[in-house]
Design a protein around this motif. Sequence first.
Motif, mmCIF file in Angstrom:
data_model
loop_
_atom_site.group_PDB
_atom_site.id
_atom_site.type_symbol
_atom_site.label_atom_id
_atom_site.label_comp_id
_atom_site.label_asym_id
_atom_site.label_seq_id
_atom_site.Cartn_x
_atom_site.Cartn_y
_atom_site.Cartn_z
ATOM 1 N N LYS A 129 -11.632 7.942 5.643
ATOM 2 C CA LYS A 129 -11.410 9.428 4.918
ATOM 3 C C LYS A 129 -10.737 8.939 3.220
ATOM 4 O O LYS A 129 -10.727 7.693 3.684
ATOM 5 N N LYS A 130 -11.549 9.080 2.585
ATOM 6 C CA LYS A 130 -10.815 9.185 1.264
ATOM 7 C C LYS A 130 -9.946 10.030 0.924
ATOM 8 O O LYS A 130 -9.858 11.581 0.777
ATOM 9 N N ILE A 131 -9.168 9.934 -0.316
ATOM 10 C CA ILE A 131 -8.116 10.599 -0.596
ATOM 11 C C ILE A 131 -8.052 10.443 -2.590
ATOM 12 O O ILE A 131 -8.303 9.792 -2.456
ATOM 13 N N PHE A 132 -7.992 11.945 -2.705
ATOM 14 C CA PHE A 132 -8.031 12.030 -4.093
ATOM 15 C C PHE A 132 -6.509 13.009 -4.607
ATOM 16 O O PHE A 132 -7.084 13.705 -4.263
ATOM 17 N N PHE A 133 -6.282 12.343 -5.626
ATOM 18 C CA PHE A 133 -5.152 13.945 -6.456
ATOM 19 C C PHE A 133 -5.139 13.315 -7.820
ATOM 20 O O PHE A 133 -6.038 13.505 -8.109
ATOM 21 N N ARG A 134 -4.900 14.286 -8.058
ATOM 22 C CA ARG A 134 -4.307 14.270 -9.476
ATOM 23 C C ARG A 134 -2.859 13.428 -10.268
ATOM 24 O O ARG A 134 -2.171 14.837 -9.351
ATOM 25 N N ASN A 135 -2.603 13.664 -11.559
ATOM 26 C CA ASN A 135 -1.518 12.854 -11.344
ATOM 27 C C ASN A 135 -0.810 14.121 -12.654
ATOM 28 O O ASN A 135 -1.621 15.073 -12.998
ATOM 29 N N SER A 136 0.824 13.825 -13.057
ATOM 30 C CA SER A 136 1.162 14.621 -13.775
ATOM 31 C C SER A 136 0.582 14.427 -15.360
ATOM 32 O O SER A 136 0.873 15.674 -15.664
ATOM 33 N N LYS A 137 -0.563 13.428 -15.400
ATOM 34 C CA LYS A 137 -1.091 13.437 -16.801
ATOM 35 C C LYS A 137 -2.507 14.688 -16.473
ATOM 36 O O LYS A 137 -3.273 14.754 -16.960
ATOM 37 N N GLY A 138 -2.687 15.349 -15.195
ATOM 38 C CA GLY A 138 -4.421 15.596 -14.722
ATOM 39 C C GLY A 138 -4.934 14.141 -14.425
ATOM 40 O O GLY A 138 -6.383 15.200 -14.759
ATOM 41 N N LEU A 139 -5.326 13.538 -14.327
ATOM 42 C CA LEU A 139 -6.010 11.990 -14.367
ATOM 43 C C LEU A 139 -5.890 11.913 -12.456
ATOM 44 O O LEU A 139 -5.241 11.719 -12.499
ATOM 45 N N GLU A 140 -7.505 11.730 -12.577
ATOM 46 C CA GLU A 140 -7.934 11.729 -10.804
ATOM 47 C C GLU A 140 -7.214 9.924 -10.501
ATOM 48 O O GLU A 140 -7.236 8.911 -11.122
ATOM 49 N N ILE A 141 -6.364 10.399 -9.014
ATOM 50 C CA ILE A 141 -6.150 9.293 -8.544
ATOM 51 C C ILE A 141 -7.072 8.861 -7.060
ATOM 52 O O ILE A 141 -6.946 9.841 -6.469
ATOM 53 N N ILE A 142 -7.832 8.001 -7.055
ATOM 54 C CA ILE A 142 -8.798 7.709 -5.348
ATOM 55 C C ILE A 142 -8.086 6.586 -4.758
ATOM 56 O O ILE A 142 -8.138 5.383 -5.547
ATOM 57 N N TYR A 143 -8.020 6.900 -3.379
ATOM 58 C CA TYR A 143 -7.539 5.864 -2.926
ATOM 59 C C TYR A 143 -8.748 5.851 -1.392
ATOM 60 O O TYR A 143 -8.954 6.119 -1.254
ATOM 61 N N LEU B 282 0.396 -1.641 0.188
ATOM 62 C CA LEU B 282 -0.166 0.089 0.123
ATOM 63 C C LEU B 282 0.959 1.441 0.174
ATOM 64 O O LEU B 282 0.443 2.023 -0.754
ATOM 65 N N MET B 283 2.139 1.206 0.734
ATOM 66 C CA MET B 283 2.687 2.769 0.702
ATOM 67 C C MET B 283 3.361 2.592 -0.510
ATOM 68 O O MET B 283 3.698 3.500 -0.840
ATOM 69 N N GLN B 284 4.096 1.871 -1.332
ATOM 70 C CA GLN B 284 4.578 1.247 -2.259
ATOM 71 C C GLN B 284 3.851 2.027 -3.503
ATOM 72 O O GLN B 284 3.915 3.436 -4.103
ATOM 73 N N TRP B 285 2.421 2.019 -3.569
ATOM 74 C CA TRP B 285 1.679 2.770 -4.254
ATOM 75 C C TRP B 285 0.576 4.023 -4.239
ATOM 76 O O TRP B 285 1.686 4.748 -5.072
ATOM 77 N N LEU B 286 1.062 3.896 -2.896
ATOM 78 C CA LEU B 286 1.204 5.698 -2.504
ATOM 79 C C LEU B 286 1.960 6.721 -2.454
ATOM 80 O O LEU B 286 1.447 8.097 -3.058
ATOM 81 N N THR B 287 2.400 6.294 -2.004
ATOM 82 C CA THR B 287 4.064 6.878 -2.327
ATOM 83 C C THR B 287 4.823 6.806 -3.992
ATOM 84 O O THR B 287 5.033 8.498 -4.246
ATOM 85 N N ARG B 288 4.390 5.922 -4.819
ATOM 86 C CA ARG B 288 4.410 6.271 -6.042
ATOM 87 C C ARG B 288 3.409 7.481 -6.329
ATOM 88 O O ARG B 288 3.667 8.181 -7.493
ATOM 89 N N ASP B 289 2.060 7.309 -6.642
ATOM 90 C CA ASP B 289 1.156 8.292 -6.488
ATOM 91 C C ASP B 289 1.490 9.571 -6.035
ATOM 92 O O ASP B 289 0.936 10.462 -6.961
ATOM 93 N N LEU B 290 1.818 9.619 -5.150
ATOM 94 C CA LEU B 290 1.480 10.558 -4.704
ATOM 95 C C LEU B 290 2.805 11.765 -4.923
ATOM 96 O O LEU B 290 2.822 12.707 -5.079
ATOM 97 N N ARG B 291 4.329 11.676 -5.418
ATOM 98 C CA ARG B 291 5.108 11.629 -6.065
ATOM 99 C C ARG B 291 4.354 12.532 -7.229
ATOM 100 O O ARG B 291 5.321 13.230 -7.738
ATOM 101 N N GLN B 292 4.155 11.988 -7.926
ATOM 102 C CA GLN B 292 3.457 12.606 -9.599
ATOM 103 C C GLN B 292 2.017 13.695 -8.926
ATOM 104 O O GLN B 292 1.450 13.669 -10.171
ATOM 105 N N ALA B 293 1.652 13.821 -7.547
ATOM 106 C CA ALA B 293 0.386 14.488 -7.651
ATOM 107 C C ALA B 293 0.916 15.865 -7.740
ATOM 108 O O ALA B 293 1.689 16.113 -7.960
ATOM 109 N N THR B 294 0.046 16.884 -8.723
ATOM 110 C CA THR B 294 -0.270 17.874 -8.916
ATOM 111 C C THR B 294 -1.564 18.258 -7.732
ATOM 112 O O THR B 294 -1.122 19.574 -7.490
ATOM 113 N N ASN B 295 -2.490 18.086 -7.972
ATOM 114 C CA ASN B 295 -3.016 18.496 -6.849
ATOM 115 C C ASN B 295 -3.688 17.660 -5.976
ATOM 116 O O ASN B 295 -4.829 16.319 -5.702
ATOM 117 N N LEU B 296 -3.195 17.692 -3.912
ATOM 118 C CA LEU B 296 -3.605 17.160 -3.074
ATOM 119 C C LEU B 296 -4.626 17.088 -2.421
ATOM 120 O O LEU B 296 -4.782 18.873 -1.675
#
Length: 146
Positions: free
Chosen positions: A75-89, A50-64
């Motif tokens: 809680k739910k967390i969502f953010f946008r990656n470098s391509k502007g696509l949303e990722i939700i955990y 889980l931490m590997q996935w989350l860390t990888r995605d957060l390093r590419q996040a632009t909007n948290l």
Amino acid sequence: MRGFTLVEVLVVVVIFSLMVAGIFGVLNLGNVTFPVDLGKMEVHQQARLLMQWLTRDLRQATNLQIIPLTVNSDKKIFFRNSKGLEIIYYLDLEDSNEDGLINQVIRIGPVGKGSGSEERIIANNISRFKFKQEGILQNSKSLGTT
């Protein structure tokens, strides 16, 4: 005639019985603790994944953003990656994906701009998934899990 007396034989039997009981006690302890340790190892591996996935995605996040689902839930967390696509955990406590399992951390994404969304179970047997957002500056945010 030379031989062993009854007392000598009984002493040897008692000593041998104590040795065998000690060996069986150690083996039984191993049989009891092995499944427990295996379960703990599985939980640690799930948390590490889980931490590997989350860390990888957060390093590419632009909007948290951290969004509470309801007052009494996690809680739910969502953010946008470098391509502007949303990722939700989020932590699935009530089997919302109807797979018969609860306490799963689920990743949905990337979502948006014509891409199909992929729902993926990242970890099982997670009882708590908590986020804390820190930072004063708008572009200086960090995320922690506990």
